[in-house]
Write an enzyme that holds these catalytic residues in place. Structure first.
Site, PDB file in Angstrom:
ATOM      1  N   ASP A  92       0.810  -1.222   0.000  1.00  8.38           N
ATOM      2  CA  ASP A  92       0.000   0.000   0.000  1.00  8.38           C
ATOM      3  C   ASP A  92       0.844   1.273   0.000  1.00  8.38           C
ATOM      4  OD1 ASP A  92      -2.354  -1.319  -0.086  1.00  8.38           O
ATOM      5  OD2 ASP A  92      -3.100  -0.633   1.872  1.00  8.38           O
ATOM      6  N   HIS A 134      -5.746   8.546   5.865  1.00  2.00           N
ATOM      7  CA  HIS A 134      -5.411   7.298   6.572  1.00  2.00           C
ATOM      8  C   HIS A 134      -4.100   7.369   7.362  1.00  2.00           C
ATOM      9  CE1 HIS A 134      -8.759   5.318   4.705  1.00  2.00           C
ATOM     10  NE2 HIS A 134      -8.267   5.414   3.496  1.00  2.00           N
ATOM     11  N   GLY A 142      -2.738   2.940   4.011  1.00  2.48           N
ATOM     12  CA  GLY A 142      -3.684   3.232   2.928  1.00  2.48           C
ATOM     13  C   GLY A 142      -3.244   4.325   1.969  1.00  2.48           C
ATOM     14  N   ASP A 170     -15.096  10.447   1.389  1.00  2.00           N
ATOM     15  CA  ASP A 170     -14.363   9.376   0.699  1.00  2.00           C
ATOM     16  C   ASP A 170     -15.106   8.059   0.961  1.00  2.00           C
ATOM     17  OD1 ASP A 170     -11.101   9.084  -0.170  1.00  2.00           O
ATOM     18  OD2 ASP A 170     -12.054   7.238   0.561  1.00  2.00           O
ATOM     19  N   HIS A 172     -13.834   5.357   1.728  1.00  2.00           N
ATOM     20  CA  HIS A 172     -13.175   4.685   2.860  1.00  2.00           C
ATOM     21  C   HIS A 172     -13.328   5.525   4.123  1.00  2.00           C
ATOM     22  CE1 HIS A 172     -10.987   3.272  -0.785  1.00  2.00           C
ATOM     23  NE2 HIS A 172     -11.005   2.106  -0.156  1.00  2.00           N
ATOM     24  N   ASP A 259     -14.138   8.176  -4.591  1.00  2.00           N
ATOM     25  CA  ASP A 259     -14.105   6.746  -4.899  1.00  2.00           C
ATOM     26  C   ASP A 259     -15.417   6.033  -4.549  1.00  2.00           C
ATOM     27  OD1 ASP A 259     -13.530   7.232  -2.244  1.00  2.00           O
ATOM     28  OD2 ASP A 259     -11.624   6.148  -2.227  1.00  2.00           O
ATOM     29  N   TYR A 303      -9.882   6.360  -7.885  1.00  2.00           N
ATOM     30  CA  TYR A 303      -8.988   5.443  -8.590  1.00  2.00           C
ATOM     31  C   TYR A 303      -9.431   5.162 -10.018  1.00  2.00           C
ATOM     32  CZ  TYR A 303      -7.535   5.603  -3.887  1.00  2.00           C
ATOM     33  OH  TYR A 303      -7.137   6.108  -2.687  1.00  2.00           O
TER      34      TYR A 303
HETATM   35 ZN   LIG Z   1     -10.844   6.203  -0.404  1.00  2.00          ZN
END
Ligand SMILES: [Zn+2]
Length: 385
Positions: A92, A134, A142, A170, A172, A259, A303
């Site tokens: 990562d 992150h 991350g 996000d 995440h 994302d 991404y």
């Molecule tokens: Zn993300």
């Protein structure tokens, strides 16, 4: 009406570069600024250069020892044995040349954004290379080395004694930022993300509400996989104004990872470009209502750099710079012709996704009901206005 908004940018941002096979690809910044220029939304007078964050500033959040290891790893040819203990040199977060300098510039860009907004020179400021949510106190995670969101919040606390509302959209969970201020009642972190059941980092449960004095000041809205626009926006419009009006921030910091789009290869949400039109609209309206417009926006994940990121961040910049785009518009042919040859997918012809482009999700009503319950529980213990 046009308003004074800064676009923090330097080509040196492109040095935050892991390797050719890594999903985190800063080419998206080039494609976005290029699209903004071609649409005549970004002009030279909007652009402000970033500065580097100092070690002292980074250490508002990060351990000095960690900063030293990041610096050394980026200056060492071959492997640095100790790096692995700090989350570096992993799949990562691979080590890359000058990784300290590259990341300190991104953090400094977000600090610059804060300075411009807090001095009253600018109403809003945008640093699309930021949003590295992150990053932990002493560990990379991350795709994030340092955490510019956490550092800027600590900076706003220290230098301006500001109450900070952090909004993270996000896909995440914004874990690094949440844990950095978990017991602080002057920082409210609010994260809308895909549930951690099947997605990194696995946290962001409703029950993570903060600790001690900070209980109720961490708010999580974990949405079911395959959530579509309507349900996503229902949660956003239900939770954000309530929490913001209850908390009464002095300044708002947003993380604008894009994302959650159905095209994104790393996540399982099913949103379209519509949410990226709505997200900054409400954030900006609340900044105007509650804190004299003070709003600092960062980028984040994203991404599908070909079809999603340039369009999503164009909508973000258009809204925050007072150039709101109401109707769907065509992507300039010159832009498409420039990037289509290297894109593995067909580039989108319009800024928004036309209605009916994506097939309906089979479990739609079940997902909507589940998300409604999540929203209800998320709001239980937080400030409400
Ligand atoms: Zn993300």
């Amino acid at each position: 009406m046009s308003i004074k908004t800064a676009f923090i940018y330097s080509d040196d941002y492109l040095h935050y570069y892991f390797n050719d096979d890594h999903p985190f690809n800063q080419k998206r910044l080039v494609m976005t600024t290029d699209l903004l220029r071609q649409l005549n939304l970004l002009k030279d007078e909007h652009i402000v250069a970033p500065r580097s964050a100092t070690d002292e500033e980074l250490s508002l959040v990060h351990d000095l020892q960690y900063i030293e290891v990041v610096r050394e790893a980026g200056h060492t040819d071959g492997e640095l044995a100790i790096a692995g203990s700090y989350g570096l040199g992993t799949e990562d977060v691979p080590v890359f040349r000058n990784m300290h300098e590259a990341t300190a510039l991104i953090v400094g860009g977000t600090l610059r954004a804060a300075e411009l907004v807090m001095s009253g020179q600018y109403r809003h400021a945008v640093n699309l290379s930021g949003g590295l949510h992150h990053g932990f106190r002493g560990r990379a995670s991350g795709f994030c080395v340092y955490n510019d969101c956490s550092v800027v919040i600590a900076y706003l606390r220290k230098h301006y004694d500001a109450r900070v509302l952090y909004i993270d959209t996000d896909a995440h969970h914004g874990d690094g930022v949440q844990w950095a201020f978990y017991d602080d009642p002057n920082v409210l972190t609010l994260s809308f993300h895909e549930t951690g059941k099947y997605l990194f980092p696995g946290t962001g449960n409703i029950t993570e509400r903060g600790d001690g004095q900070g209980y109720g000041f961490s708010v999580n809205v974990p949405l079911d996989a395959f959530t579509e626009d309507d349900s996503w926006l229902e949660a956003y419009y239900e939770v954000l104004p309530t929490v913001a009006r209850g908390f009464k921030p002095d300044v708002i910091v947003t993380q604008n990872g894009c994302d959650a789009h159905t095209f994104d290869p790393l996540t399982h949400l099913s949103a379209s470009m519509r949410i990226y039109q709505e997200i900054p609209k409400l954030a900006r309206a609340l900044a105007d209502e509650l804190c004299e417009g003070r709003l600092i926006a960062t980028g984040g994940g994203g991404y599908d750099i070909w079809r999603v990121v340039p369009r999503a961040w164009t909508l973000l910049w258009a809204e925050l710079s007072g150039q709101r785009i109401e109707k769907n518009i065509a992507i300039p042919v010159e832009w498409i012709n420039k990037y289509q040859p290297e894109s593995p997918v067909q580039l989108a012809p319009t800024l928004l996704d036309p209605e009916g482009l994506f097939p309906a999700i089979p479990r739609r009503s079940e997902i909507t009901t589940k998300n409604k319950n999540t929203v209800e529980k998320a709001l239980l213990y937080c400030p409400k206005g």
